[in-house]
Design a protein around this motif. Structure first.
Motif, PDB file in Angstrom:
ATOM      1  N   MET A  46     127.442  45.360  31.896  1.00 59.57           N
ATOM      2  CA  MET A  46     125.988  45.809  32.006  1.00 59.57           C
ATOM      3  C   MET A  46     125.426  45.168  31.057  1.00 59.57           C
ATOM      4  SD  MET A  46     127.013  49.724  32.645  1.00 59.57           S
ATOM      5  CE  MET A  46     125.323  50.099  33.481  1.00 59.57           C
ATOM      6  N   GLN A  47     124.350  44.371  31.387  1.00 55.09           N
ATOM      7  CA  GLN A  47     123.505  43.597  30.736  1.00 55.09           C
ATOM      8  C   GLN A  47     122.101  43.404  31.245  1.00 55.09           C
ATOM      9  OE1 GLN A  47     124.553  40.727  28.214  1.00 55.09           O
ATOM     10  NE2 GLN A  47     125.945  42.393  27.807  1.00 55.09           N
ATOM     11  N   GLN A  48     121.159  43.478  29.971  1.00 55.57           N
ATOM     12  CA  GLN A  48     119.721  43.075  30.379  1.00 55.57           C
ATOM     13  C   GLN A  48     119.690  41.706  30.576  1.00 55.57           C
ATOM     14  OE1 GLN A  48     118.228  46.244  29.006  1.00 55.57           O
ATOM     15  NE2 GLN A  48     116.568  45.950  30.488  1.00 55.57           N
TER      16      GLN A  48
ATOM     17  N   PHE B 267     131.945  44.001  46.596  1.00 55.64           N
ATOM     18  CA  PHE B 267     131.064  42.501  46.102  1.00 55.64           C
ATOM     19  C   PHE B 267     132.312  41.474  45.913  1.00 55.64           C
ATOM     20  CE2 PHE B 267     129.235  39.729  43.015  1.00 55.64           C
ATOM     21  CZ  PHE B 267     128.109  39.823  43.420  1.00 55.64           C
TER      22      PHE B 267
ATOM     23  N   ILE C   8     119.807  48.735  37.534  1.00 59.21           N
ATOM     24  CA  ILE C   8     119.293  50.223  36.939  1.00 59.21           C
ATOM     25  C   ILE C   8     117.990  50.127  36.718  1.00 59.21           C
ATOM     26  CG2 ILE C   8     120.292  51.900  35.346  1.00 59.21           C
ATOM     27  CD1 ILE C   8     123.103  51.111  35.561  1.00 59.21           C
TER      28      ILE C   8
ATOM     29  N   ASP D 181     115.058  50.700  34.242  1.00 65.80           N
ATOM     30  CA  ASP D 181     114.913  50.752  32.840  1.00 65.80           C
ATOM     31  C   ASP D 181     116.199  50.642  32.261  1.00 65.80           C
ATOM     32  OD1 ASP D 181     113.558  50.742  30.510  1.00 65.80           O
ATOM     33  OD2 ASP D 181     113.459  52.947  30.426  1.00 65.80           O
ATOM     34  N   GLY D 182     117.160  49.773  32.697  1.00 63.51           N
ATOM     35  CA  GLY D 182     118.552  49.496  32.109  1.00 63.51           C
ATOM     36  C   GLY D 182     119.152  48.378  32.460  1.00 63.51           C
ATOM     37  N   PRO D 183     120.246  48.263  32.111  1.00 59.97           N
ATOM     38  CA  PRO D 183     120.779  46.894  32.449  1.00 59.97           C
ATOM     39  C   PRO D 183     121.219  46.489  33.774  1.00 59.97           C
ATOM     40  CG  PRO D 183     122.249  48.211  31.428  1.00 59.97           C
ATOM     41  CD  PRO D 183     121.042  49.181  31.623  1.00 59.97           C
TER      42      PRO D 183
ATOM     43  N   VAL E  24     124.137  45.515  36.337  1.00 58.05           N
ATOM     44  CA  VAL E  24     125.608  45.332  36.558  1.00 58.05           C
ATOM     45  C   VAL E  24     125.931  44.339  37.056  1.00 58.05           C
ATOM     46  CG1 VAL E  24     127.765  46.586  37.711  1.00 58.05           C
ATOM     47  CG2 VAL E  24     125.619  47.866  36.974  1.00 58.05           C
TER      48      VAL E  24
ATOM     49  N   ASN F  13     124.011  44.869  21.382  1.00 61.46           N
ATOM     50  CA  ASN F  13     124.579  45.191  22.459  1.00 61.46           C
ATOM     51  C   ASN F  13     125.908  45.908  21.894  1.00 61.46           C
ATOM     52  OD1 ASN F  13     123.237  44.510  24.885  1.00 61.46           O
ATOM     53  ND2 ASN F  13     124.379  42.526  24.953  1.00 61.46           N
TER      54      ASN F  13
ATOM     55  N   SER G 190     116.398  51.401  26.298  1.00 60.60           N
ATOM     56  CA  SER G 190     115.944  51.701  27.815  1.00 60.60           C
ATOM     57  C   SER G 190     116.517  53.164  27.951  1.00 60.60           C
ATOM     58  CB  SER G 190     116.792  50.660  28.618  1.00 60.60           C
ATOM     59  OG  SER G 190     118.097  51.030  28.323  1.00 60.60           O
ATOM     60  N   THR G 191     115.788  53.866  28.906  1.00 59.91           N
ATOM     61  CA  THR G 191     116.356  54.925  29.304  1.00 59.91           C
ATOM     62  C   THR G 191     117.604  55.222  29.586  1.00 59.91           C
ATOM     63  OG1 THR G 191     114.271  55.002  31.028  1.00 59.91           O
ATOM     64  CG2 THR G 191     115.605  56.677  31.170  1.00 59.91           C
ATOM     65  N   TYR G 192     118.440  54.018  30.296  1.00 61.87           N
ATOM     66  CA  TYR G 192     119.724  54.105  30.351  1.00 61.87           C
ATOM     67  C   TYR G 192     120.554  54.306  29.000  1.00 61.87           C
ATOM     68  CZ  TYR G 192     124.493  52.483  31.193  1.00 61.87           C
ATOM     69  OH  TYR G 192     125.940  52.351  31.107  1.00 61.87           O
ATOM     70  N   LYS G 193     120.399  53.524  28.116  1.00 53.96           N
ATOM     71  CA  LYS G 193     120.985  53.359  26.746  1.00 53.96           C
ATOM     72  C   LYS G 193     120.536  54.726  26.088  1.00 53.96           C
ATOM     73  CE  LYS G 193     123.396  49.566  26.790  1.00 53.96           C
ATOM     74  NZ  LYS G 193     124.754  49.716  26.714  1.00 53.96           N
TER      75      LYS G 193
ATOM     76  N   TYR H 180     130.209  54.952  33.006  1.00 62.41           N
ATOM     77  CA  TYR H 180     129.250  54.469  34.126  1.00 62.41           C
ATOM     78  C   TYR H 180     130.073  53.443  35.077  1.00 62.41           C
ATOM     79  CZ  TYR H 180     125.276  53.177  36.961  1.00 62.41           C
ATOM     80  OH  TYR H 180     124.248  52.676  37.719  1.00 62.41           O
ATOM     81  N   LEU H 181     130.791  52.655  34.450  1.00 60.14           N
ATOM     82  CA  LEU H 181     131.092  51.751  35.570  1.00 60.14           C
ATOM     83  C   LEU H 181     132.358  52.073  36.543  1.00 60.14           C
ATOM     84  CD1 LEU H 181     131.102  48.417  33.382  1.00 60.14           C
ATOM     85  CD2 LEU H 181     129.769  48.941  35.613  1.00 60.14           C
TER      86      LEU H 181
ATOM     87  N   ASP I 233     129.444  52.490  28.663  1.00 61.42           N
ATOM     88  CA  ASP I 233     129.359  51.436  29.987  1.00 61.42           C
ATOM     89  C   ASP I 233     130.422  51.899  30.873  1.00 61.42           C
ATOM     90  OD1 ASP I 233     126.669  51.041  29.058  1.00 61.42           O
ATOM     91  OD2 ASP I 233     127.261  48.752  28.935  1.00 61.42           O
TER      92      ASP I 233
ATOM     93  N   VAL J 294     124.589  40.116  40.529  1.00 56.23           N
ATOM     94  CA  VAL J 294     124.212  41.577  40.180  1.00 56.23           C
ATOM     95  C   VAL J 294     124.582  42.322  41.315  1.00 56.23           C
ATOM     96  CG1 VAL J 294     122.161  42.915  40.026  1.00 56.23           C
ATOM     97  CG2 VAL J 294     122.092  40.577  39.039  1.00 56.23           C
ATOM     98  N   ILE J 295     125.346  43.356  41.001  1.00 59.39           N
ATOM     99  CA  ILE J 295     125.697  44.262  41.746  1.00 59.39           C
ATOM    100  C   ILE J 295     124.904  45.497  42.008  1.00 59.39           C
ATOM    101  CG2 ILE J 295     127.737  46.009  42.272  1.00 59.39           C
ATOM    102  CD1 ILE J 295     129.598  44.261  40.907  1.00 59.39           C
ATOM    103  N   GLU J 296     124.341  45.864  40.763  1.00 59.49           N
ATOM    104  CA  GLU J 296     123.291  46.725  40.750  1.00 59.49           C
ATOM    105  C   GLU J 296     122.135  46.698  39.700  1.00 59.49           C
ATOM    106  OE1 GLU J 296     124.911  50.596  39.786  1.00 59.49           O
ATOM    107  OE2 GLU J 296     123.127  51.606  40.287  1.00 59.49           O
TER     108      GLU J 296
ATOM    109  N   GLN K 242     132.028  49.741  45.016  1.00 59.47           N
ATOM    110  CA  GLN K 242     131.112  48.729  45.088  1.00 59.47           C
ATOM    111  C   GLN K 242     131.451  47.368  44.421  1.00 59.47           C
ATOM    112  OE1 GLN K 242     127.709  51.017  43.780  1.00 59.47           O
ATOM    113  NE2 GLN K 242     126.234  49.067  43.768  1.00 59.47           N
TER     114      GLN K 242
END
Ligand code: SF4
Lengths: 463, 198
Positions: free
Chosen positions: A159-161, B192, A18, A20-22, A24, B110, B165-168, B181-182, B178, A14-16, B188
């Motif tokens: 990006m995955q839950q 990694f 989020i 209430d989100g997935p 990274v 998804n 979800s808030t993000y989606k 965003y990415l 996505d 996991v890099i990040e 970053q």
């Protein structure tokens, strides 16, 4: 609190997170093929992006390729275009492409493990739902959509839950003639085709410990058929032994370091799962499906059950109508037209050995069209080298060239409308093996027994 | 790929009351041969919509003139099976912007969210209510409010909240995906990657 095997691998990628989100998630290895990648490359082009880590992606042509005369140009115009597009995209972006005729070509989930690319502790994705196969090595592996393929190409992440965790434990000893395929179909029949949706499964217990790596691949492969995101098995000596010496495996000092890391990849004693199931090995018999999803399965010696509540009645009846079966029908003795041995579920060398062990010295039934399709060129080579081809030929079988073939019937290998096929693949959906085709999923042993008699046959009845 | 922003959708709906609809039914494999994302809507539910001589199957809901709209109401465990995003492309291309069911397969869900089709999960009993509403009146309207996460049967005013979800949600309402965003995270990501064992 302790961590599960799944937590260990997931969390370390996991890099990040989020809110209430997935999550990274960093992806170590990425497989692509001709069908689900072209639009992803178009996406990159439209956004003017490059592939971030081309050396982490591997490409093969398998889904729509012919299984005869692979040395000739592909006849189907659209299939040829897709394969060409993949080759061009790979060349443009510096990705290794194992096209038709390449000695490492084969079904995407067969070639990853056999070349040592699939290793414990990795995150692996591919635009194909049976990516779960690679979980047999203690990797987190799952299928993704084309938008996600584009993400991985562009950013080596998706990006995955984080899914919930399920453990399926089976202890005891399997009876003879019960194969890993039967174990998997048994589990799906118990959980239903959606019973593990939202979960990532860990298989544990003596049955999986004793199972060969190829058997473990068959089981993990089918995880998606109960809705699971994927399935995995903790790596052990067998895993290391399988990987050792393969082309992409770590070598020398790196190997030792890798193994000492891989040995840490197991579920801690005090770790917990969101759901657990326990089954007994002794309860599992050779299985077969009778309906239009893999959960509609029974022991081969049993009769088709009456509609019950869990499967809403109309859908159940619709499935039986499609199959032209009735509630209460016995499976044994039903006439079959086609037998298919192959796919990423059962197209590896062990599957061919198993099939050959049963048919040896017997003759293929005249009413059976048998399609035997190795999972890769390496499998094909072993079939030849080990003398299996001779056994097959003597019994009246022919071998085709590697690919997905009638697993999804995108090439010419389509089961004709209304015909019955006992198939070692993974999906018995309506039309999956060709419009109107009727598929019965089973193990290579059941397929072999059926190929000999021409009707559904319990391998335990063949001496 | 950018898609239309999603905010409030008011529409009639098309019912497909079948459980376990897999993506092979939504779009059969033989129609996956394109190298571009175009025209998949024509083959949506191909083998249920058309007979083998290409004539229409009259009894299939999509062929019934009574049923129109941008919302597809589907049975339980919708979208199981193959990961093919083509299934969602076909749904989108045909004109649906939302799919309602009591249960969705993971990859399908998804895929929906990645290309701007809103998957709305409701309880089995509410799903049954929606089906019976359409049964009574095929012109019945439904309202989806993404901001408030509500699905409403307009005639009765009955509303149910759905999860996202808030993000989606913010992606859907802005038409982002996505990758938007990415790409801003590349530093970053490479930091990694440099620390990895492999
Ligand atoms: S063999 Fe079937 S399931 Fe496996 S990768 Fe090919 S199409 Fe997918």
């Amino acid at each position: 609190m302790g961590k599960t095997l799944f937590d260990k691998v997931w969390d370390s990628h996991v890099i990040e997170r989020i809110e209430d989100g997935p999550d990274v998630l960093f992806i170590d290895k990425h497989f692509i093929h001709e069908v689900t990648s072209p639009v992803a490359f178009v996406g990159l082009k439209n956004r003017n992006l490059k592939v971030m880590y081309p050396e982490r992606t591997f490409a093969t042509a398998d889904h729509n390729t012919p299984t005869v005369n692979q040395h000739l140009p592909i006849k189907d115009r659209l299939s040829a275009m897709q394969v060409k597009a993949l080759e061009k995209n790979c060349n443009e972006h510096g990705i290794d492409f194992w096209g038709l005729g390449h000695k490492k070509n084969g079904i995407v989930h067969v070639i990853g493990p056999e070349n040592g690319i699939t290793q414990p502790g990795l995150t692996i994705v591919c635009g194909d739902s049976h990516t779960s196969t690679h979980g047999a090595f203690g990797a987190i592996a799952f299928g993704i959509g084309t938008s996600e393929v584009e993400m991985v190409l562009a950013c080596q992440t998706i990006m995955q839950q984080k899914p919930m965790k399920m453990k399926i434990n089976i202890d005891g000893r399997l009876s003879s003639n019960v194969t890993p395929k039967d174990v998997a179909i048994y589990i799906i029949s118990k959980l239903s085709s959606s019973g593990a949706t939202g979960y990532f499964v860990e298989y544990a217990g003596s049955v999986f410990k004793e199972m060969s790596m190829e058997g473990r691949m068959t089981v993990c492969n089918l995880s998606i058929e109960m809705g699971a995101r994927g399935g995995m098995i903790a790596p052990d000596e067998k895993t290391f032994e399988y990987i050792k010496g393969r082309e992409y495996a770590p070598k020398e000092a790196k190997w030792d370091r890798a193994v000492s890391f891989w040995e840490t990849l197991k579920t801690d004693k005090d770790a917990t799962f969101d759901k657990e199931y326990n089954f007994k090995a002794e309860d599992i018999e050779p299985m077969i499906t009778y309906g239009t999803n893999p959960g509609m399965a029974i022991p081969i010696s049993k009769s088709i059950p009456e509609a019950n509540k869990s499967e809403s009645k109309s859908s159940y009846k619709k499935a039986l109508k499609y199959m032209e079966f009735n509630e209460g029908d016995k499976m044994i003795g039903k006439k079959i037209d086609y037998v298919f041995l192959g796919s990423c579920t059962n197209g590896r060398i062990e599957d061919f050995r198993t099939f050959a062990s049963l048919i040896k010295g017997k003759k293929k039934s005249d009413n059976i069209n048998a399609w035997l399709v190795p999972g890769s060129h390496k499998v094909l080579k072993s079939i030849r080298d080990e003398g299996i081809l001779d056994i097959l030929t003597e019994s009246g079988f022919k071998l085709r060239e590697p690919g997905c073939s009638a697993c999804l019937a995108m090439n010419d290998d389509k089961i004709p409308k209304g015909k019955y096929a006992v198939s070692t693949t993974n999906r018995n959906f309506e039309g999956r093996q060709g419009p109107g085709a009727r598929t019965l999923l089973a193990s290579p042993l059941v397929a072999a027994a059926t190929a000999i008699t021409g009707e559904i046959t319990d391998p335990r009845d063949i001496i | 790929m950018a898609y239309d922003k999603f905010n409030i959708l008011n529409s009639t709906a098309v019912p497909l009351n079948i459980d376990n609809v897999d993506t092979d039914q939504i779009i059969p494999a033989r129609f996956l041969k394109a190298t571009e994302r175009k025209g998949f809507g024509d083959n949506l539910f191909r083998d249920w919509r058309y007979n083998s001589d290409d004539s229409l199957v009259d009894t299939f809901p999509l062929n019934n003139k009574k049923y129109r709209g941008k919302i597809l109401i589907a049975g339980k465990n919708f979208g199981c099976g193959s990961s093919r995003e083509h299934a969602v492309w076909a749904i989108y291309d045909y004109g649906f912007r939302a799919v309602v069911s009591s249960f969705f397969a993971d990859i399908f869900k998804n895929n929906c969210l990645n290309i701007g089709v809103l998957p709305i999960q409701v309880s089995e009993s509410f799903l049954a209510e929606i089906f019976s509403e359409i049964d009574k009146n095929s012109k019945s309207n439904f309202e989806i409010n993404l901001e408030n996460q509500n699905f409403k049967i307009v005639s009765s005013g009955k509303k149910k909240k759905f999860e996202i979800s808030t993000y989606k949600k913010s992606n859907m309402s802005n038409g982002f995906d996505d990758i938007d965003y990415l790409i801003n995270k590349k530093d970053q990501i490479s930091a990694f990657a440099n620390k990895l064992r492999y």
